[in-house]
Design a protein around this motif. Sequence first.
Motif, PDB file in Angstrom:
ATOM      1  N   PHE A   3     -46.656  18.951 -41.620  1.00  0.00           N
ATOM      2  CA  PHE A   3     -45.526  18.907 -42.541  1.00  0.00           C
ATOM      3  C   PHE A   3     -45.203  17.452 -42.874  1.00  0.00           C
ATOM      4  O   PHE A   3     -45.559  16.538 -42.131  1.00  0.00           O
ATOM      5  CB  PHE A   3     -44.309  19.662 -41.993  1.00  0.00           C
ATOM      6  CG  PHE A   3     -43.716  19.087 -40.741  1.00  0.00           C
ATOM      7  CD1 PHE A   3     -42.715  18.138 -40.817  1.00  0.00           C
ATOM      8  CD2 PHE A   3     -44.143  19.509 -39.491  1.00  0.00           C
ATOM      9  CE1 PHE A   3     -42.145  17.599 -39.675  1.00  0.00           C
ATOM     10  CE2 PHE A   3     -43.588  18.988 -38.333  1.00  0.00           C
ATOM     11  CZ  PHE A   3     -42.596  18.027 -38.431  1.00  0.00           C
TER      12      PHE A   3
ATOM     13  N   LEU B 289     -46.146  19.396 -47.128  1.00  0.00           N
ATOM     14  CA  LEU B 289     -47.405  19.075 -46.490  1.00  0.00           C
ATOM     15  C   LEU B 289     -47.722  17.603 -46.680  1.00  0.00           C
ATOM     16  O   LEU B 289     -47.437  17.033 -47.735  1.00  0.00           O
ATOM     17  CB  LEU B 289     -48.512  19.929 -47.132  1.00  0.00           C
ATOM     18  CG  LEU B 289     -49.954  19.639 -46.791  1.00  0.00           C
ATOM     19  CD1 LEU B 289     -50.230  19.897 -45.321  1.00  0.00           C
ATOM     20  CD2 LEU B 289     -50.860  20.502 -47.667  1.00  0.00           C
TER      21      LEU B 289
ATOM     22  N   GLU C 295     -44.793  26.535 -46.191  1.00  0.00           N
ATOM     23  CA  GLU C 295     -43.731  25.679 -45.658  1.00  0.00           C
ATOM     24  C   GLU C 295     -43.025  24.994 -46.814  1.00  0.00           C
ATOM     25  O   GLU C 295     -43.276  23.831 -47.111  1.00  0.00           O
ATOM     26  CB  GLU C 295     -44.333  24.643 -44.707  1.00  0.00           C
ATOM     27  CG  GLU C 295     -43.555  24.307 -43.452  1.00  0.00           C
ATOM     28  CD  GLU C 295     -42.092  23.913 -43.580  1.00  0.00           C
ATOM     29  OE1 GLU C 295     -41.434  24.160 -44.591  1.00  0.00           O
ATOM     30  OE2 GLU C 295     -41.574  23.351 -42.612  1.00  0.00           O
TER      31      GLU C 295
ATOM     32  N   HIS D  74     -40.455  21.661 -45.838  1.00  0.00           N
ATOM     33  CA  HIS D  74     -40.975  20.343 -45.451  1.00  0.00           C
ATOM     34  C   HIS D  74     -42.289  19.982 -46.125  1.00  0.00           C
ATOM     35  O   HIS D  74     -42.738  18.853 -46.022  1.00  0.00           O
ATOM     36  CB  HIS D  74     -41.150  20.265 -43.928  1.00  0.00           C
ATOM     37  CG  HIS D  74     -39.862  20.423 -43.208  1.00  0.00           C
ATOM     38  ND1 HIS D  74     -39.535  21.568 -42.530  1.00  0.00           N
ATOM     39  CD2 HIS D  74     -38.816  19.589 -43.078  1.00  0.00           C
ATOM     40  CE1 HIS D  74     -38.324  21.435 -42.007  1.00  0.00           C
ATOM     41  NE2 HIS D  74     -37.872  20.244 -42.318  1.00  0.00           N
TER      42      HIS D  74
ATOM     43  N   TYR E 117     -52.708  24.447 -39.259  1.00  0.00           N
ATOM     44  CA  TYR E 117     -51.284  24.242 -39.541  1.00  0.00           C
ATOM     45  C   TYR E 117     -50.680  25.486 -40.186  1.00  0.00           C
ATOM     46  O   TYR E 117     -49.646  25.999 -39.739  1.00  0.00           O
ATOM     47  CB  TYR E 117     -51.126  23.006 -40.432  1.00  0.00           C
ATOM     48  CG  TYR E 117     -49.759  22.798 -41.029  1.00  0.00           C
ATOM     49  CD1 TYR E 117     -48.598  23.016 -40.304  1.00  0.00           C
ATOM     50  CD2 TYR E 117     -49.626  22.353 -42.336  1.00  0.00           C
ATOM     51  CE1 TYR E 117     -47.352  22.811 -40.863  1.00  0.00           C
ATOM     52  CE2 TYR E 117     -48.386  22.136 -42.901  1.00  0.00           C
ATOM     53  CZ  TYR E 117     -47.242  22.375 -42.161  1.00  0.00           C
ATOM     54  OH  TYR E 117     -46.006  22.165 -42.720  1.00  0.00           O
TER      55      TYR E 117
END
Length: 156
Positions: A132, A117, A112, A115, A57
């Motif tokens: 996300f 995890l 990220e 958004h 990811y």
Amino acid sequence: MPDHKVTLTAFGDAEVTLNTYDFDDGVLLPGAQIALEAFLAMGDTARIGATRHLFAYARDFGDSVGWEDLGMDQPADPDQIWSHVQPIAISLVDRGEDGLWYVSLEANCDWEEEHGLQLVWQDGVTLVKVGFYTGHVTNEDAYANPALRDVIYKAF
């Protein structure tokens, strides 16, 4: 309802909020309690089992937006990815339709920020989702696509 906290030894002794509506007079409902205890008993196995999916990811995201724009170097080793994760909450979710309980770990992550995890374990032991944060406990639900039933990390 008072704040409920849980310490995650497998995640650097992170103290996280336990978000659930599955309390009856301050006591977790039996299914929720069993799933939470199973998850906590896994210890490092929970983190280790999620590492390759989490690394994929982060790598996909960093490669698509550019690591330099994220202000971080691409981790060279999958285990290094955990230094970029900050667990914040656990939710215990009963979808109602399958009789299973899901332990959903919400975290901030350095790659990220918008958004975050989400990592989800069915009945607290089987990893079923990494990606996300969507609030959904499976990728099948998140994308309304039965073909994603057994997909843990859905690449983008």
